[in-house]
Design an enzyme around this catalytic site. Structure first.
Site, PDB file in Angstrom:
ATOM      1  N   LYS A 289    -120.675 -67.185 -64.992  1.00 44.06           N
ATOM      2  CA  LYS A 289    -119.237 -67.151 -64.745  1.00 44.06           C
ATOM      3  C   LYS A 289    -118.688 -68.571 -64.854  1.00 44.06           C
ATOM      4  CE  LYS A 289    -116.139 -63.969 -63.571  1.00 44.06           C
ATOM      5  NZ  LYS A 289    -116.085 -62.589 -64.097  1.00 44.06           N
TER       6      LYS A 289
ATOM      7  N   GLY B  41    -103.273 -53.694 -56.129  1.00 45.09           N
ATOM      8  CA  GLY B  41    -103.298 -54.375 -57.422  1.00 45.09           C
ATOM      9  C   GLY B  41    -102.927 -53.420 -58.539  1.00 45.09           C
TER      10      GLY B  41
ATOM     11  N   GLY C 299    -102.301 -54.487 -61.943  1.00 43.02           N
ATOM     12  CA  GLY C 299    -102.398 -55.144 -63.238  1.00 43.02           C
ATOM     13  C   GLY C 299    -103.077 -54.245 -64.251  1.00 43.02           C
TER      14      GLY C 299
ATOM     15  N   VAL D 110    -106.171 -53.472 -64.733  1.00 43.43           N
ATOM     16  CA  VAL D 110    -107.184 -52.565 -64.185  1.00 43.43           C
ATOM     17  C   VAL D 110    -106.569 -51.583 -63.193  1.00 43.43           C
ATOM     18  CG1 VAL D 110    -109.301 -52.412 -62.831  1.00 43.43           C
ATOM     19  CG2 VAL D 110    -109.069 -54.178 -64.579  1.00 43.43           C
TER      20      VAL D 110
END
Length: 354
Positions: A81, A183, A185, A187
């Site tokens: 990452k 959330g 967004g 996804v």
């Protein structure tokens, strides 16, 4: 900040590299947790961190999560990452992306990057001008893997929620099941639309409430304020924003039977998985349920390297395996008394030789 290798989130990582480029103003961290199964694969996050220690914690936790995610998804990739430390104004320049790309290239293929929070397909295309070790590039046509991983992540989460509803609530459908989504967004919004199509009752929330309200109008959902969504009485709480929300206070606020969502590193600390289980809340380990995106971009990367077409149906077939993996974890959890996160961690660690 203390030495990172003494931090609780350091897990015998193979490489942790600070990248500084004075000319562009780039500061980034690249972390490789494990390359036991292949190159460390995982996205790059562009985020403003109040403290540098928070950026290091993110890089360490997220790279370990990618090791587990790729292993449990049956991908020939390890875990890595990167985080790019944005300024308070979140200014992102072509020069910064170029300097970051050069750092990825210098690792010689040990790390394969992709899109994550704050990074777009266009950013990945710019990075790909200077390094070949990029996945999730824009693709042409609807039958090719790759591109925006969000819809593929959403599909896996949707299938995982259906599996959780069946396991915990004994229902073969999500029709009428109340899901609170944190959330909205790429996804979270995708999950909401898929659930709405199947008749679920939805409450949505986002730090950008105008976005949540627009989605609610589109799909006929209710809304809740960002500081209230975790307390909504529901069947399923689906976190699809940033991680570490399942801490002592967060778990105490939950009024649900299932937690299943796409946010990475939802459990703040290892003890919080057993805490959920003690409350009788079924948990879908995040790196298992949210693997759809990495499945798509990894297959795109592998096919591109082999100069072969990558059929989106292969991506869908692999995503369709996510519910079965979750069911295996939950069955073992039921039989052993271990929490689902403990079962999943043990399985993943065995796969990466730990």
């Amino acid at each position: 900040m203390t030495a990172f290798w003494t931090e609780a989130d350091y897990d015998d990582h193979e490489l942790v590299q600070l990248v500084r480029d004075r000319k562009s103003g780039l500061t980034a961290i690249i972390a490789l947790h494990s390359t036991h199964l292949g190159p460390g694969a995982g996205g790059t996050r562009f985020w403003h961190y109040a403290e540098p220690a928070d950026a290091m914690r993110d890089a360490l936790r997220l790279s370990r999560g990618m090791s587990y995610k790729n292993a449990m998804a049956g991908l020939p990739m390890g875990g890595g990452k990167a985080v790019i430390l944005a300024g308070a104004d979140k200014t992102k320049t072509p020069e910064m992306l170029a300097a970051f790309a050069d750092a990825v290239e210098a690792l010689g293929g040990k790390y394969v990057t992709a899109e994550d929070v704050g990074i777009s397909e266009a950013d990945m295309a710019a990075v790909a001008q200077r390094t070949q070790y990029v996945s999730g590039l824009p693709v042409e046509g609807e039958d090719a893997a790759g591109g925006d991983p969000g819809p593929f992540t959403a599909l896996g989460i949707f299938l995982g929620i259906k599996a959780a509803v069946k396991h915990k609530l004994g229902k073969d459908s999500v029709e009428g099941v109340h899901v609170a989504i944190q959330g909205t967004g790429s996804v979270g919004g995708g999950v909401a639309r898929l659930l709405a199509r199947d008749g679920a009752k939805l409450t949505v929330s986002d730090i950008h409430m105008d976005r949540a309200e627009a989605l609610a109008t589109e799909i006929g959902a209710d809304t809740a304020a960002p500081d209230a969504i975790m307390s909504v009485a529901c069947d399923v709480f689906s976190p699809n924003a940033l991680g570490a929300i399942l801490d002592d206070a967060g778990i105490a606020r939950l009024d649900c039977m299932v937690v299943a969502g796409g946010a990475n590193n939802q459990l703040q600390r290892p003890e919080h998985g057993p805490m959920l289980a003690k409350r009788g809340i079924l948990y879908a380990p995040d790196y298992v349920i949210n693997a759809g995106g990495i499945i798509s971009v990894t297959l795109e990367y592998l096919c591109r390297n082999d100069k072969a077409p990558c059929d989106i149906n292969e991506v869908r077939k692999r995503i369709a395996l996510i519910p079965g993996r979750l069911e295996q974890i939950w069955q073992e959890s039921d039989s052993t008394g271990e929490s689902p996160d403990q079962v999943a961690d043990r399985m993943a660690q065995a796969l990466i030789g730990r």
